[in-house]
Motif scaffolding. Structure first.
Motif, mmCIF file in Angstrom:
data_model
loop_
_atom_site.group_PDB
_atom_site.id
_atom_site.type_symbol
_atom_site.label_atom_id
_atom_site.label_comp_id
_atom_site.label_asym_id
_atom_site.label_seq_id
_atom_site.Cartn_x
_atom_site.Cartn_y
_atom_site.Cartn_z
ATOM 1 N N ARG A 32 0.503 -1.141 0.341
ATOM 2 C CA ARG A 32 -0.050 -0.218 0.094
ATOM 3 C C ARG A 32 0.610 1.842 -0.092
ATOM 4 O O ARG A 32 1.743 1.476 0.683
ATOM 5 N N THR A 88 -14.146 11.940 -5.709
ATOM 6 C CA THR A 88 -13.603 10.709 -5.109
ATOM 7 C C THR A 88 -13.757 10.028 -6.533
ATOM 8 O O THR A 88 -14.688 10.119 -7.121
ATOM 9 N N PHE A 89 -12.381 9.095 -7.205
ATOM 10 C CA PHE A 89 -12.398 8.573 -7.994
ATOM 11 C C PHE A 89 -11.963 7.086 -7.012
ATOM 12 O O PHE A 89 -10.921 6.808 -6.818
ATOM 13 N N ALA A 90 -12.134 5.925 -7.906
ATOM 14 C CA ALA A 90 -11.549 5.055 -7.536
ATOM 15 C C ALA A 90 -11.550 3.811 -8.773
ATOM 16 O O ALA A 90 -12.215 3.679 -9.353
ATOM 17 N N ASP A 92 -11.038 -0.586 -8.819
ATOM 18 C CA ASP A 92 -10.889 -1.732 -7.692
ATOM 19 C C ASP A 92 -11.025 -3.356 -9.140
ATOM 20 O O ASP A 92 -10.900 -3.084 -10.634
ATOM 21 N N HIS A 97 -6.956 -2.494 -5.125
ATOM 22 C CA HIS A 97 -8.308 -1.047 -4.937
ATOM 23 C C HIS A 97 -6.844 0.787 -5.289
ATOM 24 O O HIS A 97 -5.882 0.403 -4.894
ATOM 25 N N GLY A 99 -7.508 4.466 -5.050
ATOM 26 C CA GLY A 99 -8.590 5.450 -5.247
ATOM 27 C C GLY A 99 -7.474 7.031 -4.899
ATOM 28 O O GLY A 99 -6.201 7.279 -4.525
ATOM 29 N N ALA A 100 -8.295 8.021 -4.860
ATOM 30 C CA ALA A 100 -7.861 9.116 -5.585
ATOM 31 C C ALA A 100 -9.214 10.550 -4.949
ATOM 32 O O ALA A 100 -10.345 9.737 -4.673
ATOM 33 N N SER A 101 -8.707 11.526 -3.639
ATOM 34 C CA SER A 101 -9.851 11.618 -3.082
ATOM 35 C C SER A 101 -9.220 13.720 -3.554
ATOM 36 O O SER A 101 -8.040 13.687 -3.032
ATOM 37 N N VAL A 110 -3.842 10.592 -3.708
ATOM 38 C CA VAL A 110 -3.437 8.864 -4.067
ATOM 39 C C VAL A 110 -3.563 7.797 -3.451
ATOM 40 O O VAL A 110 -2.021 8.170 -2.957
ATOM 41 N N GLU A 111 -4.043 6.660 -3.574
ATOM 42 C CA GLU A 111 -3.081 5.850 -3.317
ATOM 43 C C GLU A 111 -3.632 4.364 -4.227
ATOM 44 O O GLU A 111 -4.439 4.604 -4.504
ATOM 45 N N ALA A 125 -1.068 5.386 -9.997
ATOM 46 C CA ALA A 125 -2.548 5.850 -9.468
ATOM 47 C C ALA A 125 -1.598 7.273 -9.747
ATOM 48 O O ALA A 125 -0.161 7.281 -9.235
#
Length: 262
Positions: A32, A88-90, A92, A97, A99-101, A110-111, A125
């Motif tokens: 992660r 947010t945006f994801a 999967d 997984h 994701g961003a916010s 981002v992660e 990402a």
């Protein structure tokens, strides 16, 4: 009958060993990592306090864009989007997984995460925010804060490369030179937690308002190879050795036993 007993003794430890080998011996690999901003500030300095003109800036349009890409277990997928409002945006997928916010100017993260990774995994990402800014005459504008770069790895891994980064730009609309800065964790093994101070600025020494675009790009990239093969536990070796010793003893007993007529 004795031969059947020997056969049972021989097969017993083999089946026990096979049952253990079928279990997942390697720990599930999990990675992660991410990139975000913290303690963000926009501030100005008055270059000519005596002229009676106040230093300042005005925020204009804000745009946010996100791009995700991954490859895992023979599957490759990607997604992207551009947004004006906070959100947010994801993306999967199997073992993945991303994701961003984001919110107002300077609020973005981002992660990307993978696990369990029983196969080679590659993830990228990327998030970008652009902010239009009008800078008042005789004003020095500064955008500053912390670049927060994180990475965590768990379980058994054969190898990989991981990186989180932040790229900053100020592009003047009148064609003047672009100003840029770059901050990175550098390609590394997981388990890093970095907090890097950053600042980028633009000076308007003229008597007119100058328009610029402030943009920053947050990236998180990771490549993880297959986990190492599992090593049998000590109990498995003990069961196998015990079974072989029992078989040897039984064969020796059969060989020395007197023959009996039926």
């Amino acid at each position: 009958m004795k031969n059947k007993i020997a056969a049972v003794l021989l097969c017993g430890p083999v089946f026990a060993s096979a049952a253990h080998a079928a279990e997942p011996l390697a720990e599930p690999a999990l990675i992660r990592y991410g990139s975000s901003l913290g303690n963000v500030r926009m501030h100005v300095y008055d270059l000519t306090p005596a002229d009676g003109m106040a230093a300042g800036y005005t925020i204009g349009a804000v745009s946010n864009s996100v791009s995700f890409l991954y490859s895992a277990a023979g599957v490759r997928d990607s997604d992207w989007g551009t947004f004006d409002a906070p959100g947010t945006f994801a993306l999967d997928g199997a073992h993945i997984h991303m994701g961003a916010s984001w919110g107002g100017p300077g609020d973005f993260s981002v992660e990307a995460a993978a696990g369990p990774a029983g196969t080679t995994v590659e993830m990228y990402a990327d998030g970008r925010q652009t902010v239009a800014i009008a800078i008042a005459p005789h004003t020095a504008f500064v955008f500053s804060g912390l670049s927060l770069l994180t990475g965590d790895g768990y379980g058994t891994r054969q190898g990989g490369s991981f990186q989180s980064s932040l790229a900053l730009r100020i592009d003047p609309h009148d064609g003047a030179s672009t100003i840029s800065r770059f901050f990175s964790s550098s390609p590394a093994y997981p388990d890093f937690d970095m907090s890097i101070p950053f600042s980028i600025g633009f000076t308007n020494a003229t008597d007119t308002v100058r328009n610029v675009t402030l943009s920053y790009r947050l990236s998180a990239y990771g490549y993880l190879s297959q986990p190492l093969p599992g090593v049998p536990e000590p109990s498995t070796w003990w069961m196998l050795a015990s079974g072989l010793l029992a078989v040897g003893w039984r064969l020796r007993h059969i060989r020395h036993a007197p023959l009996r007529e039926r």
